[in-house]
Motif scaffolding. Sequence first.
Motif, PDB file in Angstrom:
ATOM      1  N   PRO A  95       0.795  -1.233   0.000  1.00  0.00           N
ATOM      2  CA  PRO A  95       0.000   0.000   0.000  1.00  0.00           C
ATOM      3  C   PRO A  95       0.829   1.285   0.000  1.00  0.00           C
ATOM      4  O   PRO A  95       0.328   2.341  -0.386  1.00  0.00           O
ATOM      5  N   TYR A  96       2.080   1.188   0.418  1.00  0.00           N
ATOM      6  CA  TYR A  96       2.926   2.382   0.510  1.00  0.00           C
ATOM      7  C   TYR A  96       3.815   2.566  -0.715  1.00  0.00           C
ATOM      8  O   TYR A  96       4.475   3.596  -0.849  1.00  0.00           O
ATOM      9  N   ILE A  97       3.856   1.561  -1.597  1.00  0.00           N
ATOM     10  CA  ILE A  97       4.757   1.591  -2.750  1.00  0.00           C
ATOM     11  C   ILE A  97       3.938   1.766  -4.021  1.00  0.00           C
ATOM     12  O   ILE A  97       3.305   0.827  -4.505  1.00  0.00           O
ATOM     13  N   THR A  98       3.936   2.966  -4.558  1.00  0.00           N
ATOM     14  CA  THR A  98       3.177   3.216  -5.790  1.00  0.00           C
ATOM     15  C   THR A  98       4.032   3.025  -7.044  1.00  0.00           C
ATOM     16  O   THR A  98       3.497   2.887  -8.143  1.00  0.00           O
ATOM     17  N   HIS A  99       5.344   3.014  -6.883  1.00  0.00           N
ATOM     18  CA  HIS A  99       6.248   2.787  -8.010  1.00  0.00           C
ATOM     19  C   HIS A  99       7.203   1.652  -7.651  1.00  0.00           C
ATOM     20  O   HIS A  99       7.913   1.732  -6.642  1.00  0.00           O
ATOM     21  N   SER A 100       7.211   0.614  -8.450  1.00  0.00           N
ATOM     22  CA  SER A 100       8.177  -0.472  -8.260  1.00  0.00           C
ATOM     23  C   SER A 100       8.617  -0.986  -9.621  1.00  0.00           C
ATOM     24  O   SER A 100       7.857  -0.963 -10.595  1.00  0.00           O
ATOM     25  N   PHE A 101       9.850  -1.455  -9.672  1.00  0.00           N
ATOM     26  CA  PHE A 101      10.459  -1.864 -10.929  1.00  0.00           C
ATOM     27  C   PHE A 101      11.189  -3.186 -10.713  1.00  0.00           C
ATOM     28  O   PHE A 101      11.971  -3.321  -9.767  1.00  0.00           O
ATOM     29  N   ALA A 102      10.908  -4.154 -11.573  1.00  0.00           N
ATOM     30  CA  ALA A 102      11.436  -5.504 -11.419  1.00  0.00           C
ATOM     31  C   ALA A 102      12.483  -5.812 -12.485  1.00  0.00           C
ATOM     32  O   ALA A 102      12.561  -5.146 -13.518  1.00  0.00           O
ATOM     33  N   ALA A 103      13.246  -6.869 -12.229  1.00  0.00           N
ATOM     34  CA  ALA A 103      14.349  -7.224 -13.120  1.00  0.00           C
ATOM     35  C   ALA A 103      13.890  -7.542 -14.530  1.00  0.00           C
ATOM     36  O   ALA A 103      14.607  -7.269 -15.501  1.00  0.00           O
ATOM     37  N   ASP A 104      12.697  -8.125 -14.645  1.00  0.00           N
ATOM     38  CA  ASP A 104      12.220  -8.510 -15.974  1.00  0.00           C
ATOM     39  C   ASP A 104      11.526  -7.368 -16.713  1.00  0.00           C
ATOM     40  O   ASP A 104      10.893  -7.593 -17.746  1.00  0.00           O
ATOM     41  N   GLU A 105      11.680  -6.148 -16.192  1.00  0.00           N
ATOM     42  CA  GLU A 105      11.058  -4.984 -16.826  1.00  0.00           C
ATOM     43  C   GLU A 105      12.077  -3.984 -17.374  1.00  0.00           C
ATOM     44  O   GLU A 105      11.695  -2.923 -17.852  1.00  0.00           O
ATOM     45  N   VAL A 106      13.352  -4.319 -17.279  1.00  0.00           N
ATOM     46  CA  VAL A 106      14.395  -3.449 -17.816  1.00  0.00           C
ATOM     47  C   VAL A 106      15.299  -4.270 -18.733  1.00  0.00           C
ATOM     48  O   VAL A 106      15.314  -5.503 -18.687  1.00  0.00           O
ATOM     49  N   HIS A 107      16.054  -3.564 -19.562  1.00  0.00           N
ATOM     50  CA  HIS A 107      16.936  -4.257 -20.513  1.00  0.00           C
ATOM     51  C   HIS A 107      18.032  -5.020 -19.791  1.00  0.00           C
ATOM     52  O   HIS A 107      18.312  -6.190 -20.102  1.00  0.00           O
ATOM     53  N   SER A 108      18.654  -4.357 -18.808  1.00  0.00           N
ATOM     54  CA  SER A 108      19.741  -4.988 -18.054  1.00  0.00           C
ATOM     55  C   SER A 108      19.516  -4.759 -16.562  1.00  0.00           C
ATOM     56  O   SER A 108      19.553  -3.616 -16.110  1.00  0.00           O
ATOM     57  N   PRO A 109      19.258  -5.800 -15.789  1.00  0.00           N
ATOM     58  CA  PRO A 109      19.047  -5.644 -14.341  1.00  0.00           C
ATOM     59  C   PRO A 109      20.362  -5.377 -13.619  1.00  0.00           C
ATOM     60  O   PRO A 109      21.423  -5.234 -14.235  1.00  0.00           O
ATOM     61  N   LYS A 110      20.306  -5.290 -12.305  1.00  0.00           N
ATOM     62  CA  LYS A 110      21.511  -5.074 -11.503  1.00  0.00           C
ATOM     63  C   LYS A 110      22.512  -6.195 -11.788  1.00  0.00           C
ATOM     64  O   LYS A 110      22.119  -7.327 -11.961  1.00  0.00           O
ATOM     65  N   PRO A 111      23.806  -5.893 -11.909  1.00  0.00           N
ATOM     66  CA  PRO A 111      24.512  -4.679 -11.478  1.00  0.00           C
ATOM     67  C   PRO A 111      24.510  -3.525 -12.464  1.00  0.00           C
ATOM     68  O   PRO A 111      25.169  -2.515 -12.199  1.00  0.00           O
ATOM     69  N   ALA A 112      23.819  -3.635 -13.585  1.00  0.00           N
ATOM     70  CA  ALA A 112      23.674  -2.494 -14.486  1.00  0.00           C
ATOM     71  C   ALA A 112      22.817  -1.423 -13.809  1.00  0.00           C
ATOM     72  O   ALA A 112      22.025  -1.720 -12.919  1.00  0.00           O
ATOM     73  N   PRO A 113      22.929  -0.167 -14.215  1.00  0.00           N
ATOM     74  CA  PRO A 113      22.210   0.919 -13.550  1.00  0.00           C
ATOM     75  C   PRO A 113      20.753   1.079 -13.963  1.00  0.00           C
ATOM     76  O   PRO A 113      20.043   1.919 -13.408  1.00  0.00           O
ATOM     77  N   ASP A 114      20.277   0.270 -14.919  1.00  0.00           N
ATOM     78  CA  ASP A 114      18.960   0.502 -15.535  1.00  0.00           C
ATOM     79  C   ASP A 114      17.815   0.639 -14.541  1.00  0.00           C
ATOM     80  O   ASP A 114      16.961   1.528 -14.683  1.00  0.00           O
ATOM     81  N   LEU A 115      17.760  -0.255 -13.559  1.00  0.00           N
ATOM     82  CA  LEU A 115      16.642  -0.214 -12.608  1.00  0.00           C
ATOM     83  C   LEU A 115      16.612   1.104 -11.848  1.00  0.00           C
ATOM     84  O   LEU A 115      15.545   1.714 -11.671  1.00  0.00           O
ATOM     85  N   TYR A 116      17.768   1.571 -11.416  1.00  0.00           N
ATOM     86  CA  TYR A 116      17.809   2.828 -10.668  1.00  0.00           C
ATOM     87  C   TYR A 116      17.549   4.033 -11.556  1.00  0.00           C
ATOM     88  O   TYR A 116      16.864   4.979 -11.160  1.00  0.00           O
ATOM     89  N   LEU A 117      18.074   4.008 -12.766  1.00  0.00           N
ATOM     90  CA  LEU A 117      17.823   5.117 -13.683  1.00  0.00           C
ATOM     91  C   LEU A 117      16.343   5.181 -14.062  1.00  0.00           C
ATOM     92  O   LEU A 117      15.757   6.266 -14.139  1.00  0.00           O
ATOM     93  N   THR A 118      15.731   4.013 -14.276  1.00  0.00           N
ATOM     94  CA  THR A 118      14.313   3.960 -14.606  1.00  0.00           C
ATOM     95  C   THR A 118      13.474   4.492 -13.460  1.00  0.00           C
ATOM     96  O   THR A 118      12.511   5.254 -13.660  1.00  0.00           O
ATOM     97  N   ALA A 119      13.823   4.100 -12.232  1.00  0.00           N
ATOM     98  CA  ALA A 119      13.079   4.556 -11.054  1.00  0.00           C
ATOM     99  C   ALA A 119      13.182   6.067 -10.891  1.00  0.00           C
ATOM    100  O   ALA A 119      12.170   6.748 -10.665  1.00  0.00           O
TER     101      ALA A 119
END
Length: 219
Positions: A131-155
Motif C-alpha cells: 500500500p505504501y509503494i506506488t512505483h516499483s520496478f522488477a528485473a524482468d522490466e528493464v533491458h539490463s538488471p543489476k549490477p547495471a544501472p537501468d533499474l535505478y535510472l528507470t526509477a
Amino acid sequence: MSSLPTRTEAVVFDCDGLLVDTEPCWTIAETALFAAHGHTFGPEQKALVIGRTVEAAAEAMADYFGRPGAGPELAAELLERVRKELAHGAAALPGATELVRACRTAVPIAVASNSPRELLDTALESAGLAPYITHSFAADEVHSPKPAPDLYLTACEALGAAPKRSVAFEDSATGISAARAAGLYVAVVPSLPGTGLDHDWLGTSLGDPELLGWARELG
C-alpha cells in the motif's frame, strides 16, 4: 560514516533482504537446489548468488556445478522453489515499514528489485508494504538488471528525480554496483554479516534511529 543527505529528491529501495525478509526463502531454495546437485550450501555459496537475478544466480550455479549451459534449467527450478517458499509469507524487516512511510510523506519513493515482477509483488504484499509503494520496478522490466544501472535510472526517471540527488538503500554488492553506476547516494544495510561493502552510509538495520530522524527531515 557520512551523514545522509537531507536535500534529497527521491529514495529508492531494494526489496529482498533490505525491506522484506525473503533471504531465508531464497536460502532454503538455494540449499535444496545445491543438495539436489550434490553440493553443500554455506556462506561462500550464498555470496555467489545473493543480489543476483534468478537467471544470473542460475548461471553462477551452473558454473559452480560444472554444468555449462544448464542455466535456464536451473533458473526454472530455482524460481519454482522460491515461489513455494514465498507462498508461506515473508515479513518486513525491522524498521522497514516505518522508514518507507516516513520517506513517502516527504519525497517520492520507489522499489527497484532484481526479482522478477511475480516475486516482487508477492514479497511486498506479504510484508504489508504494497500500500505504501506506488512505483516499483522488477528485473524482468528493464533491458539490463543489476549490477547495471537501468533499474535505478528507470526509477529516478519515473519519480522525476535526478539520480545524483537521490538515495538508494541496498544490502548486497550487486545492488550497490547498480546504484553506484546510476549515480545515487548509496546507503547500505548488509544482509550478510561481515561483508565489506562499498557505501556512502552504512548501518546495521533500517530501524536505526538515525534513519528515521533523517527521513523526518526530508523535504
